[in-house]
Design an enzyme around this catalytic site. Structure first.
Site, PDB file in Angstrom:
ATOM      1  N   CYS A   1       0.827  -1.192   0.000  1.00 42.96           N
ATOM      2  CA  CYS A   1       0.000   0.000   0.000  1.00 42.96           C
ATOM      3  C   CYS A   1       0.864   1.245   0.000  1.00 42.96           C
ATOM      4  O   CYS A   1       2.097   1.170  -0.032  1.00 42.96           O
ATOM      5  CB  CYS A   1      -0.918   0.015   1.230  1.00 42.96           C
TER       6      CYS A   1
ATOM      7  N   ILE B   1      13.908 -11.504 -17.413  1.00 47.99           N
ATOM      8  CA  ILE B   1      14.134 -10.571 -18.516  1.00 47.99           C
ATOM      9  C   ILE B   1      15.459 -10.921 -19.185  1.00 47.99           C
ATOM     10  O   ILE B   1      16.475 -11.130 -18.507  1.00 47.99           O
ATOM     11  CB  ILE B   1      14.190  -9.116 -18.001  1.00 47.99           C
TER      12      ILE B   1
ATOM     13  N   ASP C   1      -4.149  -8.548   8.215  1.00 48.04           N
ATOM     14  CA  ASP C   1      -3.101  -8.405   9.222  1.00 48.04           C
ATOM     15  C   ASP C   1      -3.137  -7.024   9.882  1.00 48.04           C
ATOM     16  O   ASP C   1      -2.522  -6.823  10.937  1.00 48.04           O
ATOM     17  CB  ASP C   1      -1.718  -8.682   8.619  1.00 48.04           C
TER      18      ASP C   1
END
EC number: 6.3.5.4
Length: 649
Positions: A2, A311, A105
């Site tokens: 977040c 990659i 959590d």
């Protein structure tokens, strides 16, 4: 994963709607960190507002919405990260009488704080986190960051107010955040390619250091940045140096076979905990020891094939895609690889200033951004192998520094000092090798001084920044560990405390969050770190083999021919770019008149390096790259601030 942001006023004199609106504006700048939900909480009477952007990983329902109040309404939290042991903590807290509405959590975090207090709760968390917690009873703000520093947290003053957030772009939205460039911190960028905590590119702004806790109230805000000392005011709830010292003093008592068995168990548990999610999970696989081991441990605990991502670079000598493919085939993962061209990589460069918010010059930021973009097409969480080199002696520069220091110690100290006075070297000349490189280390006080030369870009960065004095960092310590006879461990500690959180983990955080991808690092579980520190050096480096024990664990899952491979880099051909595709861009940013007008960099010194580079006399591309990253950032920051001041941000 977040994003969080907020403001604490020096005086609670703003209406509720205005305060909430400011926090919402700050939080909105972090929407890529959390595109699934947004929330704001404000209390005008206390002058506090919190904003949160949510990337839903656990409990995708509205029960995980933030900012979240505690059940007793004393605390409100905006939190970024994951607490991997939340299930066991929840069970313990339930037995103590705590109730839970959902399964996130975040609820466990709040209940732990209610039960044990903030500092004691932090010591119980095993995870990655940045926390902003408002205590309504004490009218104070707590800021906290995980032990290793996986999640970022900035704070600083905007006029009279305190602002804080996951990235600087949130702080910039406060109308009074006109903090100028911190010239002293700029010298750290030139030396290291990044700015280590607690320093920040802005005056009156700081980073919270890993494993630290900071308490602030309105009186602290009113006293202003001049009264704030981050080294004094940020309290460590976990200190890497003291934990390493204790681990070495106690020491691992078993043999190599027992250590291998215990390490395997610890890593399996760390990997398993980081596979828990209510969204798709994958892994970054380069084919090196660390990422191969994480992938192997994931696949051994997963019935379906683990999704792995690599990659590859067209025409590059750094390409490890073929090795990664072989590892993936042996383990049976669902492997995705993408070969990218130079044009693909160059297209990322203009986005770097907005992606990183602070000048950052590790050129591997480019391929890492491409890798994160690839993985996000299929998963929301990806595990990485970061940390193996810093814990298990993986860098060849460690060996070179020990060799140089051993040679220097054969020369009497008074003679070395005499040589340093009589034959001083001239700053950047030491980068060219030869006698200048030798003279740069003759007056070394300890392994820390020698190692600083190994990791420095600019050897004398203050000379390129008029009026600047280079601040302290752990690389200034002659003996970073303060334990003579443990030179190997001292260098790993310095990297663990600075290079790892402020370069490697910063790079992964910003590039992954730019595409709303959560990255998790099982090798950096604090239990793994403390176990690694307890091991004798012979278990980490033996017979010319780095990461000896880690490779032995990997042999349980892969054949020798896939384990015994030389380490390759994960960078970008910056030198070639600056001579070709990025030549015009670089010349514009480093134009002498522009530098002289801005006044942050010495135009003559920079111009001399650029001319030598263009003429092929020196490989100054690393020096030029961190200058260019600063110049590009400066241009971006001024554009953002102009938009804020004009009311169009």
């Amino acid at each position: 994963m977040c994003g969080l942001a907020g403001v604490l006023l020096a005086r609670a004199d703003r209406p509720q709607a205005e305060l909430a609106g400011l926090a919402a504006c700050m939080g909105s700048q972090l929407r890529l960190r959390g595109p699934d939900d947004a929330g704001v909480w404000a209390e005008a009477g206390a002058g506090i507002a919190l904003a949160h952007q949510r990337l839903s990983i656990l409990d995708l329902s509205a029960a995980g919405h933030q900012p979240m109040p505690s059940t007793d309404s004393r605390y409100v939290v905006a939190y970024n990260g994951e607490i991997y042991n939340f299930a066991s903590l929840r069970k313990e807290l339930s037995a103590l009488g705590h109730g839970f509405r959902g399964h996130s959590d975040t609820e466990v975090l709040l209940a732990a704080v209610v039960e044990w207090g903030i500092e004691a709760a932090l010591t119980r968390f095993n995870g990655m986190f940045a926390i902003a917690l408002w205590d309504r009873q004490q009218a104070c703000l707590w800021l906290a960051r995980d032990r290793v520093g996986k999640k970022p947290l900035y704070y600083g003053w905007a006029g009279a107010d305190l602002v804080f957030g996951s990235e600087l772009k949130a702080l910039w939205q406060h109308p009074a955040f006109d903090n100028d460039v911190n010239r002293d911190a700029l010298t750290l960028l030139l030396r290291l390619d990044y700015i280590p905590a607690p320093h920040c590119i802005h005056q009156h702004a700081f980073k919270l250091m890993p494993g630290s806790l900071l308490r602030l109230d309105a009186a602290d805000v009113q006293r202003g940045p001049q009264a704030h000392d981050p080294y004094r005011d940020q309290r460590r709830f976990w200190c890497a140096r003291s934990r390493m010292q204790q681990a070495i003093a106690n020491g691992f008592a078993g043999d190599a076979v027992e250590a291998e068995q215990q390490l395997d168990g610890l890593l399996r548990d760390a990997v398993g905990a980081r596979m828990v999610a209510d969204v798709p999970v994958g892994v970054f696989l380069s084919g090196g020891t660390d990422s191969s081991l994480v992938t192997a441990l994931m696949q051994s605990q997963s019935a379906p094939p683990v999704r792995s991502f690599t990659i590859g670079f067209q025409g590059s000598h750094h390409d490890e895609a073929q090795t990664a493919r072989q590892v993936a085939t042996h383990l049976g993962t669902a492997h995705t690889e993408l070969y990218v061209s130079g044009a693909d990589a160059l297209a990322v460069v203009p986005t770097l200033p907005s992606m990183f918010d602070e000048p950052f010059a590790d050129s591997s930021q480019v391929p890492t951004a491409l890798l994160c973009r690839l993985a996000r097409q299929q998963v929301t969480v990806a595990l990485s192998g970061d940390g193996g080199d810093e814990l298990f002696y993986g860098y060849t520069r460690y060996q070179r520094a020990v060799r140089n220091w051993s040679s220097l110690q054969r020369v009497p100290t008074h003679l070395r000092r005499w040589l340093a006075r009589r034959m001083p070297y001239s700053g950047e000349a030491a980068r060219a090798g030869g006698l200048a490189a030798v003279l740069a280390e003759v007056d070394a006080r300890g392994i820390g001084d020698v190692y600083r030369n190994r990791i420095s870009r600019w050897r004398d960065p203050s000379a390129a920044v008029p009026g600047a004095v280079e601040p302290w960092s752990i690389y200034r310590d002659a003996e970073p560990l303060a334990m003579p006879g443990h030179e190997h461990e001292a260098m790993m500690l310095a990297d663990f405390m600075a290079y790892l959180p402020d370069d490697l983990l910063c790079k992964v955080d910003r590039t992954s969050m730019a595409v709303s991808l959560e990255a998790r690092c099982p090798l950096l579980d604090w239990r793994v770190a403390e176990f690694a520190w307890s091991l004798p050096m012979d278990f980490k480096y033996r017979d010319g083999t780095s990461k000896y024990l880690l490779k032995n664990v990997l042999r349980r899952y892969l054949p020798d021919d896939l384990v015994d491979r030389s380490k390759q880099g994960f960078g970008a051909p910056v030198g070639d770019w600056l001579q070709a595709d990025l030549k015009e861009w670089a010349d514009d940013l480093l134009e002498p008149a522009t530098l002289a007008r801005q006044g942050y960099l010495d135009a003559d010194r920079v111009g001399g390096l650029l001319r030598q580079f263009r003429q092929g006399q020196r490989k100054w591309h690393t020096h030029l790259w961190n200058l260019l990253m600063f110049q590009a950032w400066l241009q971006h920051w001024r554009q953002v601030r102009a938009a804020v001041n004009n009311g169009v941000a």
